[in-house]
Design an enzyme around this catalytic site. Structure first.
Site, PDB file in Angstrom:
ATOM      1  N   ARG A   1       0.801  -1.074  -0.046  1.00  0.00           N
ATOM      2  CA  ARG A   1       0.095  -0.229   0.326  1.00  0.00           C
ATOM      3  C   ARG A   1       1.035   1.705  -0.103  1.00  0.00           C
ATOM      4  O   ARG A   1       1.531   1.243   0.998  1.00  0.00           O
ATOM      5  CB  ARG A   1      -0.813  -0.141   1.173  1.00  0.00           C
ATOM      6  CG  ARG A   1      -1.460   1.292   1.830  1.00  0.00           C
ATOM      7  CD  ARG A   1      -2.252   1.539   2.628  1.00  0.00           C
ATOM      8  NE  ARG A   1      -3.441   0.765   1.821  1.00  0.00           N
ATOM      9  CZ  ARG A   1      -5.302   1.318   2.630  1.00  0.00           C
ATOM     10  NH1 ARG A   1      -5.214   2.418   3.724  1.00  0.00           N
ATOM     11  NH2 ARG A   1      -6.325   0.889   2.292  1.00  0.00           N
TER      12      ARG A   1
ATOM     13  N   GLN B   1     -10.635  -3.902  -2.601  1.00  0.00           N
ATOM     14  CA  GLN B   1     -12.122  -2.988  -2.263  1.00  0.00           C
ATOM     15  C   GLN B   1     -13.223  -3.288  -2.893  1.00  0.00           C
ATOM     16  O   GLN B   1     -14.257  -3.697  -2.930  1.00  0.00           O
ATOM     17  CB  GLN B   1     -11.210  -2.056  -2.018  1.00  0.00           C
ATOM     18  CG  GLN B   1     -12.470  -0.558  -1.698  1.00  0.00           C
ATOM     19  CD  GLN B   1     -13.360  -1.185   0.173  1.00  0.00           C
ATOM     20  OE1 GLN B   1     -12.300  -0.955   0.577  1.00  0.00           O
ATOM     21  NE2 GLN B   1     -14.209  -1.473   0.171  1.00  0.00           N
TER      22      GLN B   1
ATOM     23  N   ARG C   1     -13.704  -7.744   3.369  1.00  0.00           N
ATOM     24  CA  ARG C   1     -12.699  -7.270   2.770  1.00  0.00           C
ATOM     25  C   ARG C   1     -11.951  -8.747   2.368  1.00  0.00           C
ATOM     26  O   ARG C   1     -10.618  -9.252   2.234  1.00  0.00           O
ATOM     27  CB  ARG C   1     -12.398  -6.045   3.512  1.00  0.00           C
ATOM     28  CG  ARG C   1     -11.911  -4.720   3.046  1.00  0.00           C
ATOM     29  CD  ARG C   1     -12.300  -4.169   1.771  1.00  0.00           C
ATOM     30  NE  ARG C   1     -10.984  -4.487   1.135  1.00  0.00           N
ATOM     31  CZ  ARG C   1     -10.007  -3.364   1.659  1.00  0.00           C
ATOM     32  NH1 ARG C   1     -10.172  -2.336   2.102  1.00  0.00           N
ATOM     33  NH2 ARG C   1      -8.675  -3.604   1.058  1.00  0.00           N
TER      34      ARG C   1
ATOM     35  N   HIS D   1      -7.250   0.626  -5.934  1.00  0.00           N
ATOM     36  CA  HIS D   1      -7.555  -0.073  -4.763  1.00  0.00           C
ATOM     37  C   HIS D   1      -8.596  -1.460  -5.222  1.00  0.00           C
ATOM     38  O   HIS D   1      -9.672  -1.474  -5.250  1.00  0.00           O
ATOM     39  CB  HIS D   1      -8.014   0.918  -4.035  1.00  0.00           C
ATOM     40  CG  HIS D   1      -8.793   0.090  -2.879  1.00  0.00           C
ATOM     41  ND1 HIS D   1      -7.799  -0.946  -1.942  1.00  0.00           N
ATOM     42  CD2 HIS D   1      -9.152   0.943  -1.467  1.00  0.00           C
ATOM     43  CE1 HIS D   1      -7.960  -0.713  -0.768  1.00  0.00           C
ATOM     44  NE2 HIS D   1      -8.120   0.301  -0.277  1.00  0.00           N
TER      45      HIS D   1
ATOM     46  N   CYS E   1     -16.397   2.570   1.079  1.00  0.00           N
ATOM     47  CA  CYS E   1     -14.878   1.979   1.563  1.00  0.00           C
ATOM     48  C   CYS E   1     -14.268   2.328   2.923  1.00  0.00           C
ATOM     49  O   CYS E   1     -13.592   0.957   3.137  1.00  0.00           O
ATOM     50  CB  CYS E   1     -13.649   2.112   0.307  1.00  0.00           C
ATOM     51  SG  CYS E   1     -13.457   3.724   0.456  1.00  0.00           S
TER      52      CYS E   1
ATOM     53  N   ASP F   1     -16.831   8.247  -0.760  1.00  0.00           N
ATOM     54  CA  ASP F   1     -15.453   7.582  -0.382  1.00  0.00           C
ATOM     55  C   ASP F   1     -15.205   9.479   0.222  1.00  0.00           C
ATOM     56  O   ASP F   1     -15.862  10.508  -0.253  1.00  0.00           O
ATOM     57  CB  ASP F   1     -14.528   7.694  -1.400  1.00  0.00           C
ATOM     58  CG  ASP F   1     -13.224   7.008  -0.823  1.00  0.00           C
ATOM     59  OD1 ASP F   1     -12.941   6.931   0.600  1.00  0.00           O
ATOM     60  OD2 ASP F   1     -12.515   6.353  -1.390  1.00  0.00           O
TER      61      ASP F   1
HETATM   62  N1   CP Z   1     -10.845   0.150   3.010  1.00  0.00           N
HETATM   63  C1   CP Z   1      -9.351   0.800   2.640  1.00  0.00           C
HETATM   64  O1   CP Z   1      -8.655  -0.143   2.375  1.00  0.00           O
HETATM   65  O2   CP Z   1      -9.222   0.713   4.958  1.00  0.00           O
HETATM   66  P1   CP Z   1      -8.143   0.870   5.581  1.00  0.00           P
HETATM   67  O3   CP Z   1      -7.518   2.219   4.864  1.00  0.00           O
HETATM   68  O4   CP Z   1      -8.119   1.125   6.744  1.00  0.00           O
HETATM   69  O5   CP Z   1      -7.318  -0.237   4.738  1.00  0.00           O
HETATM   70  N1  NVA Z   2      -9.482   6.911  -1.893  1.00  0.00           N
HETATM   71  C1  NVA Z   2      -8.877   6.912   0.020  1.00  0.00           C
HETATM   72  C2  NVA Z   2      -9.313   5.361   0.176  1.00  0.00           C
HETATM   73  C3  NVA Z   2      -9.203   4.814   1.341  1.00  0.00           C
HETATM   74  C4  NVA Z   2      -9.349   3.600   1.736  1.00  0.00           C
HETATM   75  C5  NVA Z   2      -7.906   7.223  -0.258  1.00  0.00           C
HETATM   76  O1  NVA Z   2      -6.354   6.970  -1.262  1.00  0.00           O
HETATM   77  O2  NVA Z   2      -7.367   7.499   1.040  1.00  0.00           O
END
Ligand code: CP
Ligand code: NVA
Length: 311
Positions: free
Chosen positions: A108, A138, A299, A135, A271, A230
């Site tokens: 990530r 997700q 998830r 992502h 999400c 989101d």
């Molecule tokens: N939805 C999601 O990816 O959550 P986190 O950022 O907590 O992993």
């Molecule tokens: N769009 C958000 C998603 C978090 C799971 C981010 O990138 O922060």
């Protein structure tokens, strides 16, 4: 139908055919049932998983860590402050070293290019747990949640309301168009998804039957079975906060917006993490239409499924 996905990475859902996505969703349902029945069989015994994080995470980290660990595997959490990820050592070199020690890698972080390099140089399956651009894990959970609610994917209409060019919106565009979910982006014009990505989704839609639409009008939510939103400011874009609040305030998911679907059965998805009072009101996310906790739980099942299929 069963597919052999051993050794495959998941960098974006573009890498997977609709049939392969179907296969992963079927395994997800099975592993969810197994877990509910307390029937865990140690399928990752003797395996190791590297979890690399440049950005924070609750769901993704916990989903990978618990899904892998409860099947007897050994997950190792490595934040950017713990290892030489692009600092003092190139990504390519880190990838080659990790590939010698781990059976799979989750990443990530910021640049999508980093996860691509990890996949190219490590020689083991690499999972994109979120980059600035995509992502994908997700969206597997989202599709599972939609299917649990409606008993199908094809013909369900999902409207994404808000920052229409963020990682989640981009990945929904791919995942929905491949699986026959009608997908509408409702966003201010300056936050529309890339034209190329929309063109890709339209092509996929021709095969799956999914209709893809992009509009700045809130009326685009009409007929939606799912309203999805989101955060207005994604990780790494904190300097955009002021402009985003101004742009996206009219796109807040509230009771009025939910009513505009014209359907009483519309569900709400997000999400998470959510900023209640910004992109969604407390009433909607805590109300009867909300499926966000099922979505978060899924998830874990979908992440376990992709690891079972590829490791
Ligand atoms: N939805 C999601 O990816 O959550 P986190 O950022 O907590 O992993
Ligand atoms: N769009 C958000 C998603 C978090 C799971 C981010 O990138 O922060």
């Amino acid at each position: 139908m069963a597919f052999n996905l051993k050794g495959r990475s998941l960098l974006t859902l573009m890498d997977y055919s609709p049939e392969e996505i179907r296969f992963i969703l079927d395994i997800s349902r099975q592993v969810k049932e197994e877990r509910k029945a307390g029937n865990i069989t140690g399928r990752f015994a003797g395996k190791t998983l590297a979890l690399l994080f440049e950005k924070r995470s609750t769901r993704t980290r916990c989903a990978f860590e618990t899904a892998f660990g409860e099947e007897g595997g050994y997950p190792v959490f490595l934040s950017k402050d713990d290892i030489q990820l692009g600092a003092k050592e190139t990504i390519e070199d880190t990838a080659r070293v990790l590939g010698r020690m781990f059976d799979a890698i989750q990443f990530r972080g910021f640049k999508h290019e980093t996860v691509e390099k990890l996949a190219e140089y490590s020689g083991v399956p690499v999972y994109n747990g979120l980059t600035d651009r995509f992502h994908p894990t997700q969206i597997l959970a989202d599709l599972m949640t939609v299917e649990e609610n409606f008993g199908r994917l094809k013909g369900v209409k999902l409207a994404f309301v808000g920052d229409g060019r963020n990682n989640v919106a981009n990945s929904l565009l791919i995942g929905c168009s491949k699986t026959g979910v009608d997908f509408t982006v409702v966003a201010p014009e300056s936050l529309f998804p890339d034209r190329e990505l929309v063109a890709y989704a339209e092509e996929q839609g021709k095969k799956s039957g999914s209709r893809v639409e992009v509009t700045s009008s809130i009326e685009g939510v009409k007929g939606a079975d799912v309203i999805y939103t989101d955060v207005w400011v994604s990780m790494g874009e904190e300097d955009r906060q002021k402009e985003r609040y101004k742009l996206l305030k009219p796109y807040q998911v509230n009771d009025d917006l939910m009513a505009k679907t014209g359907k009483s059965e519309t569900i709400f998805m997000h999400c998470l993490p959510a900023v209640k009072g910004n992109e969604v009101t407390f009433e909607v996310i805590e109300g009867p239409a909300s499926r966000v906790w099922d979505e978060a739980e899924n998830r874990k099942h979908t992440i376990k499924a992709i690891m079972l299929a590829t490791i």
